[in-house]
Design an enzyme around this catalytic site. Structure first.
Site, short mmCIF file in Angstrom:
data_model
loop_
_atom_site.label_atom_id
_atom_site.label_comp_id
_atom_site.label_asym_id
_atom_site.label_seq_id
_atom_site.Cartn_x
_atom_site.Cartn_y
_atom_site.Cartn_z
N PRO A 244 32.27 41.51 39.92
CA PRO A 244 30.96 40.92 39.60
C PRO A 244 30.66 41.03 38.11
O PRO A 244 31.02 42.03 37.48
CB PRO A 244 29.97 41.77 40.41
CG PRO A 244 30.80 42.53 41.38
CD PRO A 244 32.16 42.67 40.79
N PRO A 245 30.02 40.02 37.52
CA PRO A 245 29.63 40.13 36.12
C PRO A 245 28.77 41.37 35.90
O PRO A 245 27.96 41.74 36.75
CB PRO A 245 28.82 38.85 35.88
CG PRO A 245 29.33 37.89 36.90
CD PRO A 245 29.66 38.73 38.11
N CYS A 246 28.94 42.03 34.76
CA CYS A 246 28.23 43.31 34.54
C CYS A 246 26.81 43.10 34.04
O CYS A 246 26.01 44.02 34.05
CB CYS A 246 29.01 44.18 33.57
SG CYS A 246 29.33 43.43 31.97
N GLN A 247 26.46 41.89 33.61
CA GLN A 247 25.12 41.67 33.09
C GLN A 247 24.10 41.75 34.22
O GLN A 247 24.31 41.25 35.31
CB GLN A 247 25.01 40.29 32.43
CG GLN A 247 25.95 40.08 31.28
CD GLN A 247 27.27 39.47 31.70
OE1 GLN A 247 27.62 39.49 32.87
NE2 GLN A 247 27.99 38.93 30.74
N GLY A 248 22.97 42.38 33.91
CA GLY A 248 21.83 42.29 34.80
C GLY A 248 21.82 43.25 35.96
O GLY A 248 20.93 43.18 36.80
#
Length: 383
Positions: free
Chosen positions: A69-73
């Protein structure tokens, strides 16, 4: 297994090659990457599109969920506000885990993720009342070179298990090969023997339909050996840079203004690889030497005619990422480069897959079944 944020299928490639793993669902937002996955592993189980639009009822049960999963947010996951766009994708990963009920899940992310606030909150979710309270986590930064990739790529790997805590796989390679392990694989091991001068600068014109869309490809790995057309000034710069060198080897008259004013840092910019060492991390713009150490390693100090003054090709980058020769690709040149640079090296994924297999099959003494009871040694449930 289910592969989320699957990209072109680097993780799936490694797990499938380990034998015993069957993909039952994959989800990917980017069309070209989803098409590459479909071309290699089948279109039927790949869901191209927004992961938030996959209904709970479509999520199959699985022994294993993998993905990056993207790490942003992720920092607001603790608020459990499903409408917060910054945590939506992490919430989706966890939603799949909750509905698929895997024995094990594997998260892959950038090396700095392990020291982030986002990661600390992930750990909190395994506590009492958390979204992942059934799972015990093991986490470590793994170096791809230690598992057979000819590349010094560091990635955070998280293993979540509800069948007993699972350690990380032990390295199979090390720098010298003197400690009972194999020696690190090198750039030479991966790309030596490929033509020094690519014959073409563009991909073939073939197209195929995936998900009802016309997509360039699929292209064989051999068709990715495509060159560029550097300017004379760029070629002059390349010619000054020895193996292991970079922008600091350039004479003043070839320095750009930003390089001339920045006396430290970004040491790998305009860098040249070394034949007998692993490469540095292959990123998504490996075809641009100004972005990192991406110049071909061939350079003879005494013979200017025995130098290869170009960045690595897409095919060379894919081999340094350890994609198998039979892997095929879909998309434009830039889209395929992004797929290659964003992927988990398949040999790293394979090492993790082989390590997990006995735990998933209950062949490890002390491992617990999903209900908390001790698993029988020698159980044969398929991964």
């Amino acid at each position: 297994m289910i592969d989320l944020f699957a990209g072109c299928g680097g993780m799936t490639s490694g797990f499938v090659s380990a034998k015993g793993y069957k993909p039952v669902m994959a989800v990917e937002w980017e069309l070209a990457a989803a098409a590459t996955y479909a071309a290699n592993f089948g279109e039927r189980h790949m869901r191209w599109g927004d992961i938030t639009q996959v209904p709970d009822s479509d999520i199959p049960e699985a022994d294993l969920v993998i993905g990056g999963p993207p790490c942003q947010g992720f920092s607001n996951l603790g608020t459990r506000d499903v409408n917060d766009p910054r945590n939506k994708l992490w919430k989706e990963y966890i939603r799949f885990v909750q509905h698929a009920r895997p024995k094990v899940f594997v998260i892959e992310n950038v090396d700095r993720f392990r020291k982030s606030t986002e990661f600390a909150l992930l750990l909190q979710e395994t506590g009492e009342g958390g979204l992942l309270e059934e799972y015990e986590l093991t986490h470590e930064i793994l170096l791809a070179a230690d598992y057979g990739a000819p590349q010094r790529r560091k990635r955070t790997i998280v293993i979540g298990s509800r069948i007993g805590k699972i350690p990380m796989p032990e390295p199979t390679h090390e720098p010298s090969g003197l400690l009972g392990l194999k020696s690190w694989r090198t750039v030479r091991d991966a790309i030596d023997g490929l033509p020094a001068k690519p014959d073409v600068t563009d991909l073939p014109t073939s197209r195929t339909d995936y998900f009802g869309q016309s997509i360039p490809g699929p292209f064989k790995s051999s068709e990715l050996h495509i060159g560029r057309n550097p300017t004379p000034r760029s070629l002059e710069r390349y010619d000054h840079i020895p193996p292991g060198g970079g922008r600091f080897d350039l004479p003043d008259h070839l320095l750009s203004r930003c390089w001339r004013e920045k006396k430290t840092g970004t040491t790998d910019v305009m860098g040249r690889m070394q034949w007998d060492r692993p490469s540095l991390t292959i990123r998504t713009e490996f075809f641009k030497p100004e972005k990192g150490q991406y110049l071909h390693p061939q350079w003879d100090a005494d013979d200017a005619g025995n130098r290869v003054n170009r960045p690595i090709t897409h095919r060379e980058a894919a081999l340094l990422q350890t994609f198998p020769e039979e892997f095929v690709w879909c998309g434009s040149k830039i889209e395929i480069a992004r797929q290659i640079g964003n992927a988990v090296p398949p040999v790293l994924a394979k090492a993790i897959a082989q390590h997990l297999k006995p735990y998933l099959r209950g062949a490890v003494p002390g491992a617990r079944d999903a209900d908390g009871s001790e698993m029988l040694v020698g159980a044969t449930s398929e991964a």
